[in-house]
Design an enzyme around this catalytic site. Structure first.
Site, short mmCIF file in Angstrom:
data_model
loop_
_atom_site.label_atom_id
_atom_site.label_comp_id
_atom_site.label_asym_id
_atom_site.label_seq_id
_atom_site.Cartn_x
_atom_site.Cartn_y
_atom_site.Cartn_z
N LYS A 159 0.85 -1.21 0.00
CA LYS A 159 0.00 0.00 0.00
C LYS A 159 0.88 1.25 0.00
O LYS A 159 0.61 2.22 -0.71
CB LYS A 159 -0.92 0.00 1.23
CG LYS A 159 -2.02 -1.03 1.16
CD LYS A 159 -2.74 -1.26 2.49
CE LYS A 159 -3.75 -2.40 2.35
NZ LYS A 159 -4.41 -2.80 3.60
N GLN A 191 -4.79 -1.38 9.67
CA GLN A 191 -4.67 -2.74 9.15
C GLN A 191 -5.20 -3.75 10.17
O GLN A 191 -4.86 -3.69 11.35
CB GLN A 191 -3.19 -3.03 8.81
CG GLN A 191 -2.96 -4.35 8.10
CD GLN A 191 -3.55 -4.42 6.70
OE1 GLN A 191 -3.67 -3.42 6.00
NE2 GLN A 191 -3.96 -5.60 6.29
N ASP A 197 -11.41 2.28 3.93
CA ASP A 197 -11.60 0.82 3.96
C ASP A 197 -13.07 0.45 3.83
O ASP A 197 -13.41 -0.71 3.57
CB ASP A 197 -11.08 0.26 5.29
CG ASP A 197 -9.77 -0.49 5.13
OD1 ASP A 197 -9.51 -1.01 4.04
OD2 ASP A 197 -9.02 -0.57 6.13
N1 GUN Z 1 -6.92 -7.07 6.58
C1 GUN Z 1 -7.26 -7.89 5.56
N2 GUN Z 1 -7.82 -7.18 4.57
C2 GUN Z 1 -7.84 -5.89 4.98
C3 GUN Z 1 -8.31 -4.69 4.39
O1 GUN Z 1 -8.85 -4.64 3.28
N3 GUN Z 1 -8.14 -3.57 5.12
C4 GUN Z 1 -7.58 -3.59 6.35
N4 GUN Z 1 -7.48 -2.43 7.01
N5 GUN Z 1 -7.14 -4.68 6.94
C5 GUN Z 1 -7.28 -5.83 6.25
#
Ligand code: GUN
Length: 295
Positions: free
Chosen positions: A55, A99, A122
């Site tokens: 990211k 995350q 998200d």
């Molecule tokens: N953990 C697994 N997939 C995701 C996601 O799309 N966003 C976040 N913040 N954590 C995750």
């Protein structure tokens, strides 16, 4: 014999999405705005580290003002809430991503709900989820949004089709079900959502024109579960041990790819299918948040 199946390369779709974002980012820059993304990583979960690094790299490549805050495993809930509050009040930050999973001593839902919904890139905040269910504009969870973009790119018809989604997670199954039953261009499907408590899952998946596998179990969808000519979207990213690989593992999906290949009309590969779309949609949501900040 059916025709050769079409391989749905999410990787290609993600490149098209990012090319389009570049144009929108240039317009923002002309108005003195750089999309700002703050990613928060607590602890050292190996998969989370890989995702967050990707990211970081991709948002920097698009010229974002991106910032990863790496916190120790022992970070308290109060400290994390304080950090989110700081990011909520920072005008340079348009998108906030915490995350998941978070360590056990932190209430993930409480943290998600502390994020300003205007910065919820998200799409996990109850405001975002509620807007999605109601068919209102808002931030949509990145993986389901990415699946819709694959469907759009490859011109797969959804109206009147039977979509069977395997898995009821808040991140994929539930939001995707809501998207696909929406009265919209990429919706209008009949949606069945099956999960661990569904008896005879194959009975349902065999009815599907489109199967979305988001079970989190390697090779869960076997050939006998798939109807001839179905479209198969594989959301799984499972690490399985592989001593022939330098890193000691390889990635496999939730679908027994080789086994179903002879039956399907189209299928996403793993890797290079749904995976690359998740970050592309995160970038897209962040650009949208930056654009919204001008309104
Ligand atoms: N953990 C697994 N997939 C995701 C996601 O799309 N966003 C976040 N913040 N954590 C995750």
């Amino acid at each position: 014999m059916p025709n050769k199946p079409q391989i749905l390369f999410g990787k290609d779709v993600s490149l098209a999405i990012k090319a389009d974002l570049k144009i929108r980012i240039a317009k923002l820059e002309a108005q003195g705005i750089k999309p700002g993304l703050a990613a928060v990583l607590v602890g050292e979960d190996p998969a989370s580290q890989v995702y967050v690094r990707s990211k970081e790299r991709q948002s920097a490549k698009l010229g974002f003002n991106s910032n990863v805050l790496r916190l120790a495993m022992e970070t308290s809930q109060a400290e994390l809430l304080q950090l989110v509050s700081q990011l909520n009040n920072d005008d340079l930050v348009h998108g906030i991503l915490v995350q998941l999973p978070l360590p056990d001593h932190i209430d993930s839902q409480l943290i998600i709900e502390s994020i300003n919904p205007d910065k919820d890139v998200d799409g996990f905040h109850p405001v975002s989820v509620g807007r999605l269910v109601l068919g209102l504009d808002g931030f949509v969870s990145c993986t389901p949004a990415g699946i819709l973009e694959i469907i759009r790119f490859y011109n797969i018809k959804t109206s009147g089709k039977h979509v069977v989604i395997v898995g009821r997670s808040n991140i994929v199954g539930k939001p995707l079900a809501n998207l696909m039953l929406q009265k919209s261009e990429l919706g209008n499907a009949t949606v069945t959502l099956v999960h661990t408590r569904t008896p005879d899952m194959g009975y349902h998946t065999r009815q599907a024109d489109i199967i979305v596998a988001a079970a989190g179990v390697p090779k869960f969808i076997t050939a006998d579960m798939v109807k001839e000519g179905a479209v198969v979207i594989d959301v799984g990213i499972n690490r399985v041990d592989d001593s022939t690989r330098e890193r000691g593992y390889r990635l496999v999906g939730d679908v027994d790819y080789e086994a179903v290949l002879g039956k399907v009309s189209a299928i996403t590969p793993v890797p290079g299918g749904v995976g690359p779309m998740t970050i592309a949609m995160l970038l897209s949501n962040t650009v949208k948040a930056a654009e919204n900040s001008l309104k």
